[in-house]
Design a protein around this motif. Structure first.
Motif, PDB file in Angstrom:
ATOM      1  N   GLY A   5     -37.933  18.734 103.008  1.00 36.59           N
ATOM      2  CA  GLY A   5     -37.357  19.079 104.298  1.00 36.59           C
ATOM      3  C   GLY A   5     -36.506  20.328 104.203  1.00 36.59           C
ATOM      4  N   ILE A   6     -35.445  20.369 104.984  1.00 31.36           N
ATOM      5  CA  ILE A   6     -34.544  21.519 104.956  1.00 31.36           C
ATOM      6  C   ILE A   6     -33.771  21.544 103.636  1.00 31.36           C
ATOM      7  N   ALA A   7     -33.811  22.684 102.942  1.00 31.93           N
ATOM      8  CA  ALA A   7     -33.182  22.796 101.622  1.00 31.93           C
ATOM      9  C   ALA A   7     -32.290  24.025 101.572  1.00 31.93           C
ATOM     10  N   ILE A   8     -31.088  23.833 101.044  1.00 35.34           N
ATOM     11  CA  ILE A   8     -30.138  24.917 100.839  1.00 35.34           C
ATOM     12  C   ILE A   8     -29.887  25.032  99.344  1.00 35.34           C
ATOM     13  N   LYS A   9     -30.175  26.195  98.773  1.00 38.38           N
ATOM     14  CA  LYS A   9     -29.971  26.386  97.343  1.00 38.38           C
ATOM     15  C   LYS A   9     -28.488  26.368  97.011  1.00 38.38           C
ATOM     16  N   GLU A  10     -28.181  25.974  95.781  1.00 36.55           N
ATOM     17  CA  GLU A  10     -26.787  25.858  95.360  1.00 36.55           C
ATOM     18  C   GLU A  10     -26.041  27.176  95.503  1.00 36.55           C
ATOM     19  N   ASN A  11     -26.695  28.289  95.192  1.00 36.11           N
ATOM     20  CA  ASN A  11     -26.014  29.584  95.272  1.00 36.11           C
ATOM     21  C   ASN A  11     -25.996  30.140  96.699  1.00 36.11           C
ATOM     22  N   ASP A  12     -26.591  29.390  97.652  1.00 33.26           N
ATOM     23  CA  ASP A  12     -26.592  29.837  99.045  1.00 33.26           C
ATOM     24  C   ASP A  12     -25.723  28.956  99.936  1.00 33.26           C
ATOM     25  N   ASP A  13     -24.980  27.998  99.331  1.00 37.26           N
ATOM     26  CA  ASP A  13     -24.251  27.039 100.152  1.00 37.26           C
ATOM     27  C   ASP A  13     -22.806  27.448 100.425  1.00 37.26           C
ATOM     28  N   LYS A  14     -22.472  28.690 100.090  1.00 42.48           N
ATOM     29  CA  LYS A  14     -21.124  29.165 100.399  1.00 42.48           C
ATOM     30  C   LYS A  14     -21.018  29.464 101.895  1.00 42.48           C
ATOM     31  N   GLU A  15     -19.875  29.108 102.456  1.00 40.22           N
ATOM     32  CA  GLU A  15     -19.696  29.288 103.889  1.00 40.22           C
ATOM     33  C   GLU A  15     -19.605  30.765 104.253  1.00 40.22           C
ATOM     34  N   ALA A  40     -39.197  11.658 102.689  1.00 38.04           N
ATOM     35  CA  ALA A  40     -38.493  10.534 102.067  1.00 38.04           C
ATOM     36  C   ALA A  40     -38.714  10.508 100.556  1.00 38.04           C
ATOM     37  N   GLN A  41     -39.957  10.635 100.140  1.00 34.84           N
ATOM     38  CA  GLN A  41     -40.269  10.521  98.714  1.00 34.84           C
ATOM     39  C   GLN A  41     -39.774  11.716  97.911  1.00 34.84           C
ATOM     40  N   ASN A  42     -39.720  12.887  98.518  1.00 33.90           N
ATOM     41  CA  ASN A  42     -39.270  14.072  97.791  1.00 33.90           C
ATOM     42  C   ASN A  42     -37.757  14.279  97.882  1.00 33.90           C
ATOM     43  N   ARG A  43     -37.127  13.810  98.943  1.00 34.68           N
ATOM     44  CA  ARG A  43     -35.686  13.994  99.093  1.00 34.68           C
ATOM     45  C   ARG A  43     -34.902  12.900  98.363  1.00 34.68           C
ATOM     46  N   PHE A  44     -35.487  11.701  98.325  1.00 33.30           N
ATOM     47  CA  PHE A  44     -34.813  10.576  97.678  1.00 33.30           C
ATOM     48  C   PHE A  44     -35.776   9.890  96.713  1.00 33.30           C
ATOM     49  N   PRO A  45     -36.223  10.611  95.671  1.00 28.97           N
ATOM     50  CA  PRO A  45     -37.229  10.062  94.750  1.00 28.97           C
ATOM     51  C   PRO A  45     -36.743   8.854  93.967  1.00 28.97           C
ATOM     52  N   ASP A  46     -35.442   8.774  93.712  1.00 27.69           N
ATOM     53  CA  ASP A  46     -34.913   7.653  92.939  1.00 27.69           C
ATOM     54  C   ASP A  46     -34.870   6.360  93.746  1.00 27.69           C
ATOM     55  N   CYS A  78     -35.010  16.587 112.276  1.00 30.49           N
ATOM     56  CA  CYS A  78     -34.995  15.253 112.883  1.00 30.49           C
ATOM     57  C   CYS A  78     -35.646  14.210 111.981  1.00 30.49           C
ATOM     58  N   LEU A  79     -36.739  14.586 111.329  1.00 28.98           N
ATOM     59  CA  LEU A  79     -37.404  13.658 110.418  1.00 28.98           C
ATOM     60  C   LEU A  79     -36.505  13.318 109.240  1.00 28.98           C
ATOM     61  N   THR A  80     -35.790  14.311 108.744  1.00 31.01           N
ATOM     62  CA  THR A  80     -34.857  14.070 107.635  1.00 31.01           C
ATOM     63  C   THR A  80     -33.770  13.091 108.048  1.00 31.01           C
ATOM     64  N   LEU A  81     -33.197  13.304 109.228  1.00 30.19           N
ATOM     65  CA  LEU A  81     -32.155  12.403 109.719  1.00 30.19           C
ATOM     66  C   LEU A  81     -32.701  10.987 109.907  1.00 30.19           C
ATOM     67  N   SER A  82     -33.965  10.884 110.324  1.00 30.64           N
ATOM     68  CA  SER A  82     -34.581   9.570 110.511  1.00 30.64           C
ATOM     69  C   SER A  82     -34.645   8.807 109.198  1.00 30.64           C
TER      70      SER A  82
END
Length: 361
Positions: A327-337, A155-161, A117-121
């Motif tokens: 926040g919630i993180a999915i690794k690149e090699n774990d994002d397969k459906e 916010a600062q770690n997910r969107f640092p740029d 929820c915080l991430t979505l906010s």
């Protein structure tokens, strides 16, 4: 009907006439239409013909509009989705959370519901070119679980740029409006007053964290009549949230807790409050009130899984995730459906830590 509760000034009635009617305790469309035409004529100080025209206009405003499948299809393809900022999940959902609908996130304590929820906010406040809504957030907190420090950290770690200076962080935080409601009636009263708040704050996202917390504290369903009262309250809440989501075409996100069920082999029915299958709380009727349901569950001490348990567009999918500073993180090699065999979302089994005592109330 929820639209009948709309204030007259939101139904096209002039401020002057609205104030005139308010002096006679006629404030909403429902108030107006429950009076006779002669009573309204006297209260409004209008001619009989003008009174009839006003009553007809208000009736048309609150009447449910006719929508075709083509219009819904065009709306979906116009990009009427809200990005979760989790690419793998957005891909499964064909763009993100559908606007104008209710999404529920359920799971055991500590699995990341509030983190989600915080991430979505944060995302909702971002500019549209970054996948955000450039709008504010209404966050109803019933568990005192909201953390401003964690919001800023995500916010600062997910969107640092983007969050490169203090001013942008402060701007983001100022657009997240927190309402702490600790009783069932407080939550319902807040929801029924949200229409004006949405307009005044330009809200693009509503979060209720959590829908189950106050309900389960106040209603002991083993006592006679309480289950009916609880169902009626939840029905009012879901009706109001559906109206707000549809009226403003914004996503509504709820969090839910877990409970235990046991299937009686003789009758094949499930009863709440016994040890057995761990499922989402609030029962089968409530599960039909939400449009999309995510289940967050444990795999081990660190890794967790997100299950798409109900969706009008997505299949039954499992995504592995961890909780990080962003926040919630999915690794690149774990994002397969990874697909699984789905079931009734109200009976979908949820994995919990073995050390956790599951609340069965």
């Amino acid at each position: 009907m929820k639209m009948a509760s709309r204030l007259l000034k939101r139904a096209g009635i002039s401020p002057e006439l609205s104030d005139q009617l308010k002096r006679h305790k006629i404030e909403s469309c429902k108030d107006l239409l429950t009076h006779t035409s002669f009573e309204v004529m006297y209260a409004a100080g209008l001619s009989y013909q003008n009174t009839l025209e006003m009553l007809e206009a208000v009736s048309k405003v609150i009447a449910p509009p006719i929508t075709t499948a083509l219009e819904l299809w065009k709306l979906w393809n116009s990009g009427s989705c809200f990005s979760t900022s989790i690419p793998a999940l957005d891909k499964v959902l064909r763009g993100g959370l559908p606007c104008g609908t209710i999404t529920e996130v359920t799971g055991p304590s500590g699995c990341g519901k509030t983190q989600f929820c915080l991430t979505l906010s944060v995302v909702a406040t971002l500019p549209k070119e970054l996948g955000g809504l450039d709008r504010s957030v209404i966050y109803i907190d019933t568990e005192s679980a909201f953390s401003a420090e964690r919001l800023v950290e995500i916010a600062q770690n997910r969107f640092p740029d983007y969050f490169t200076c203090k001013e942008k962080v402060l701007q983001m935080a100022s657009r997240v409006h927190i309402f702490r409601e600790m009783t069932c009636q407080d939550v319902l009263n807040r929801l029924e007053r949200l229409e004006e708040i949405i307009i005044s704050t330009r809200a693009g996202l509503i979060i209720l964290d959590s829908v189950a917390s106050v309900v389960r504290k106040e209603f002991d369903t083993t006592l006679p009549g309480n289950l009916i009262h609880r169902s009626n309250l939840l029905g009012q809440e879901s009706t109001t949230l559906k109206y707000l989501a549809h009226q403003f075409n914004i996503p509504v996100v709820l969090t839910n807790q877990i409970t235990t069920h046991i299937v009686n082999q003789g009758s094949g029915t499930a009863s709440e409050g016994d040890s057995g299958l761990v499922t989402a709380a609030l029962g089968n009727t409530w599960s039909h009130s939400v449009n999309t349901r995510f289940i967050l569950q444990y795999v081990d001490g660190r890794q967790r899984q997100l299950l798409v348990a109900k969706s009008p567009v997505a299949p039954f999918v499992v995504l592995n995730y961890t909780i990080q500073k962003e926040g919630i993180a999915i690794k690149e090699n774990d994002d397969k459906e990874t697909f699984y065999e789905g079931t009734d979302p109200s009976l979908q089994s949820i994995r919990v830590r073995t050390s956790i005592n599951v609340d069965t109330t």
